[in-house]
Motif scaffolding. Structure first.
Motif, PDB file in Angstrom:
ATOM      1  N   LEU A  49      14.268 -37.449 -28.898  1.00 28.00           N
ATOM      2  CA  LEU A  49      14.323 -38.742 -29.569  1.00 28.00           C
ATOM      3  C   LEU A  49      13.829 -38.512 -30.989  1.00 28.00           C
ATOM      4  O   LEU A  49      12.679 -38.118 -31.205  1.00 28.00           O
ATOM      5  CB  LEU A  49      13.434 -39.747 -28.824  1.00 28.00           C
ATOM      6  CG  LEU A  49      13.244 -41.101 -29.476  1.00 28.00           C
ATOM      7  CD1 LEU A  49      14.565 -41.777 -29.745  1.00 28.00           C
ATOM      8  CD2 LEU A  49      12.390 -41.976 -28.564  1.00 28.00           C
ATOM      9  N   CYS A  50      14.723 -38.718 -31.945  1.00 27.83           N
ATOM     10  CA  CYS A  50      14.416 -38.453 -33.352  1.00 27.83           C
ATOM     11  C   CYS A  50      14.181 -39.810 -34.034  1.00 27.83           C
ATOM     12  O   CYS A  50      14.737 -40.822 -33.614  1.00 27.83           O
ATOM     13  CB  CYS A  50      15.614 -37.719 -33.962  1.00 27.83           C
ATOM     14  SG  CYS A  50      15.486 -37.344 -35.700  1.00 27.83           S
ATOM     15  N   HIS A  51      13.379 -39.820 -35.086  1.00 30.34           N
ATOM     16  CA  HIS A  51      13.087 -41.095 -35.726  1.00 30.34           C
ATOM     17  C   HIS A  51      14.334 -41.775 -36.273  1.00 30.34           C
ATOM     18  O   HIS A  51      14.406 -42.999 -36.350  1.00 30.34           O
ATOM     19  CB  HIS A  51      12.037 -40.926 -36.830  1.00 30.34           C
ATOM     20  CG  HIS A  51      11.350 -42.210 -37.136  1.00 30.34           C
ATOM     21  ND1 HIS A  51      11.833 -43.079 -38.087  1.00 30.34           N
ATOM     22  CD2 HIS A  51      10.268 -42.803 -36.590  1.00 30.34           C
ATOM     23  CE1 HIS A  51      11.061 -44.153 -38.122  1.00 30.34           C
ATOM     24  NE2 HIS A  51      10.098 -44.016 -37.217  1.00 30.34           N
ATOM     25  N   SER A  52      15.350 -40.985 -36.608  1.00 28.46           N
ATOM     26  CA  SER A  52      16.594 -41.574 -37.115  1.00 28.46           C
ATOM     27  C   SER A  52      17.271 -42.467 -36.069  1.00 28.46           C
ATOM     28  O   SER A  52      17.996 -43.393 -36.430  1.00 28.46           O
ATOM     29  CB  SER A  52      17.564 -40.476 -37.542  1.00 28.46           C
ATOM     30  OG  SER A  52      16.998 -39.695 -38.558  1.00 28.46           O
ATOM     31  N   ASP A  53      17.051 -42.192 -34.794  1.00 24.28           N
ATOM     32  CA  ASP A  53      17.604 -43.078 -33.753  1.00 24.28           C
ATOM     33  C   ASP A  53      17.009 -44.476 -33.894  1.00 24.28           C
ATOM     34  O   ASP A  53      17.726 -45.474 -33.827  1.00 24.28           O
ATOM     35  CB  ASP A  53      17.313 -42.516 -32.357  1.00 24.28           C
ATOM     36  CG  ASP A  53      18.015 -41.193 -32.109  1.00 24.28           C
ATOM     37  OD1 ASP A  53      19.239 -41.129 -32.297  1.00 24.28           O
ATOM     38  OD2 ASP A  53      17.329 -40.222 -31.737  1.00 24.28           O
ATOM     39  N   GLY A  80      21.108 -41.289 -30.078  1.00 23.86           N
ATOM     40  CA  GLY A  80      20.916 -39.899 -29.667  1.00 23.86           C
ATOM     41  C   GLY A  80      21.822 -38.977 -30.453  1.00 23.86           C
ATOM     42  O   GLY A  80      23.047 -39.160 -30.494  1.00 23.86           O
ATOM     43  N   HIS A  81      21.212 -37.991 -31.146  1.00 24.70           N
ATOM     44  CA  HIS A  81      22.011 -37.049 -31.941  1.00 24.70           C
ATOM     45  C   HIS A  81      21.352 -35.671 -31.909  1.00 24.70           C
ATOM     46  O   HIS A  81      21.749 -34.783 -32.633  1.00 24.70           O
ATOM     47  CB  HIS A  81      22.125 -37.550 -33.382  1.00 24.70           C
ATOM     48  CG  HIS A  81      20.794 -37.675 -34.048  1.00 24.70           C
ATOM     49  ND1 HIS A  81      19.904 -38.676 -33.748  1.00 24.70           N
ATOM     50  CD2 HIS A  81      20.179 -36.900 -34.967  1.00 24.70           C
ATOM     51  CE1 HIS A  81      18.797 -38.504 -34.465  1.00 24.70           C
ATOM     52  NE2 HIS A  81      18.940 -37.421 -35.202  1.00 24.70           N
ATOM     53  N   GLU A  82      20.324 -35.528 -31.062  1.00 22.43           N
ATOM     54  CA  GLU A  82      19.577 -34.268 -30.991  1.00 22.43           C
ATOM     55  C   GLU A  82      19.660 -33.811 -29.540  1.00 22.43           C
ATOM     56  O   GLU A  82      18.772 -34.098 -28.743  1.00 22.43           O
ATOM     57  CB  GLU A  82      18.119 -34.568 -31.416  1.00 22.43           C
ATOM     58  CG  GLU A  82      17.243 -33.353 -31.516  1.00 22.43           C
ATOM     59  CD  GLU A  82      15.801 -33.711 -31.908  1.00 22.43           C
ATOM     60  OE1 GLU A  82      15.508 -33.809 -33.091  1.00 22.43           O
ATOM     61  OE2 GLU A  82      14.969 -33.881 -30.991  1.00 22.43           O
ATOM     62  N   GLY A  86      18.695 -29.053 -32.653  1.00 21.01           N
ATOM     63  CA  GLY A  86      19.824 -29.872 -33.093  1.00 21.01           C
ATOM     64  C   GLY A  86      19.514 -30.836 -34.214  1.00 21.01           C
ATOM     65  O   GLY A  86      20.425 -31.316 -34.889  1.00 21.01           O
ATOM     66  N   CYS A  87      18.246 -31.189 -34.435  1.00 24.52           N
ATOM     67  CA  CYS A  87      17.944 -32.041 -35.582  1.00 24.52           C
ATOM     68  C   CYS A  87      16.564 -31.794 -36.177  1.00 24.52           C
ATOM     69  O   CYS A  87      16.435 -31.246 -37.251  1.00 24.52           O
ATOM     70  CB  CYS A  87      18.124 -33.531 -35.267  1.00 24.52           C
ATOM     71  SG  CYS A  87      17.947 -34.534 -36.760  1.00 24.52           S
ATOM     72  N   GLY A  88      15.510 -32.242 -35.476  1.00 28.30           N
ATOM     73  CA  GLY A  88      14.200 -32.320 -36.117  1.00 28.30           C
ATOM     74  C   GLY A  88      13.648 -30.996 -36.615  1.00 28.30           C
ATOM     75  O   GLY A  88      13.141 -30.907 -37.737  1.00 28.30           O
TER      76      GLY A  88
HETATM   77 ZN   LIG Z   1      17.457 -36.590 -36.299  1.00 31.85          ZN
END
Ligand SMILES: [Zn+2]
Ligand SMILES: [Zn+2]
Length: 358
Positions: free
Chosen positions: A39-43, A60-62, A160-162
């Motif tokens: 869970l990334c802050h961008s969500d 969800g993108h990570e 995948g993201c953070g």
């Molecule tokens: Zn992210």
């Protein structure tokens, strides 16, 4: 299949539904069984309308998982392969990709207006063209990036993201000089990754700044040399840099107010790295005199500010060698059915990263 859905922008809870179908499979596409997602802050930012995103949508993108099926023309992955879901796939042919700046490729955003999911009630979008809070997702094949067998899904998801974003800000964008002084404002999963990057580069002093006590404690474990609350930052600047300001300041919040603080905390001739993802109507004010006279470099860092696949490979190599701690970033684990608890853990700042096991 099961997915977590936000019905309207501005709502703070997701509904977990079992009647969702991943759509859009065909030539050049891949169907992925998601196994873990961070869970990334961008969500949260997309749910709240800070980042542009059509609704209803699956956040969800990570994420990471296994390839179930590939469409015609896809040869770099096959069913059964383990992959990271990359929300910013490189087309390989645009001017940005040809320069090696694949983090600036816009090809992935061309699909952002196309629904990724369907349910009896209608179409659903996927966040940033992905939507990993789901058992299955269909993506552009470029989003399916193979990972070595020894990388578990939960670790792959973070890459995948953070982790890519935070590490890359220090390693690619800032290229932190050994012996320098660093401040990192905002110490969630991305900020902690920036701290680890600054440590790898040999920064002498790394000051972590966060209002949440547990995050400050974490920052010290991950390589910060001291950790302060925002109202203690001015004192820390005085003590660490004799008032001159830090060589590098990382803004990992995404707000003009913290960016302004970060600018003021950077020494003349130093570097402000903007990592946080902010809103289109939130303006940073600088006057033309200070901009010219203080010669501070303002360097935005998008998705790690370097070639995305190289960043993934480098992170895996550093993790394998024990030089970055990714396992320790995962402070909470929940099943998809408890996604709203995960959102709360992120909002209150008790989690660095919550891994959602799907
Ligand atoms: Zn992210
Ligand atoms: Zn491109």
């Amino acid at each position: 299949m099961r997915a977590a859905v936000l019905h309207e922008i501005g709502q703070d809870k997701l509904e977990v539904l079992d009647d969702v179908e991943a759509v859009g499979f065909g030539p050049g596409r891949a169907r992925i069984r998601v196994r873990a997602t961070g869970l990334c802050h961008s969500d949260l930012s997309a749910m709240g309308g800070v980042l542009p995103q059509p609704a209803p949508f699956v956040p969800g993108h990570e994420g990471a998982g296994e390839v179930l099926d590939v469409g015609e023309g896809v040869s770099h992955v096959k069913p059964g392969d383990r992959v990271v879901v990359c929300w910013l796939p490189a087309c390989g042919v645009c001017p940005a990709c040809k320069r090696g700046q694949t983090q600036l490729c816009l090809a992935g955003f061309m699909n952002a207006g196309t629904p990724n999911f369907r349910r009896p009630g209608g179409d659903l979008f996927g966040f940033a063209g992905t939507g990993t809070f789901a058992e299955e997702v269909v993506v552009d094949a470029g989003c399916a990036v193979p990972i070595p067998d020894d990388v578990p899904f939960d670790i792959a998801a973070l890459i995948g993201c953070g982790v890519t974003t935070g590490l890359g800000a220090a390693l690619n964008t800032a290229d932190v000089e050994a012996g320098s002084s660093v401040a990192v404002i905002g110490c969630g999963g991305v900020g902690i990754s920036a701290i680890q990057g600054a440590r790898l580069k040999g920064a002498a002093e790394i000051v972590a700044v966060d209002p949440v006590g547990s995050r400050r404690e974490s920052a010290l474990r991950f390589g910060a040399t001291r950790a302060v609350s925002p109202d203690e930052l001015a004192d820390a600047k005085q003590q660490v840099t004799a008032g001159e300001g830090f060589d590098y300041v990382f803004e990992v919040v995404g707000r003009s107010a913290t960016a302004r603080t970060a600018y003021d905390t950077t020494r003349r001739g130093g570097t402000l790295v903007v990592v946080g993802a902010g809103a289109m109507d939130d303006y940073l004010q600088l006057n033309m005199f200070e901009l010219f006279f203080d010669e501070k470099r303002i360097l935005p860092s998008m998705y790690g500010g370097g070639d995305v696949l190289r960043s993934y490979e480098r992170t895996i190599a550093l993790w394998r060698a024990g030089r970055v701690d990714l396992d320790g970033l995962i402070t909470h684990r929940v099943p998809l059915s408890e996604i709203n608890e995960a959102l709360d853990q992120m909002r209150t700042g008790t989690a660095l990263r919550t891994c959602i096991e799907i």
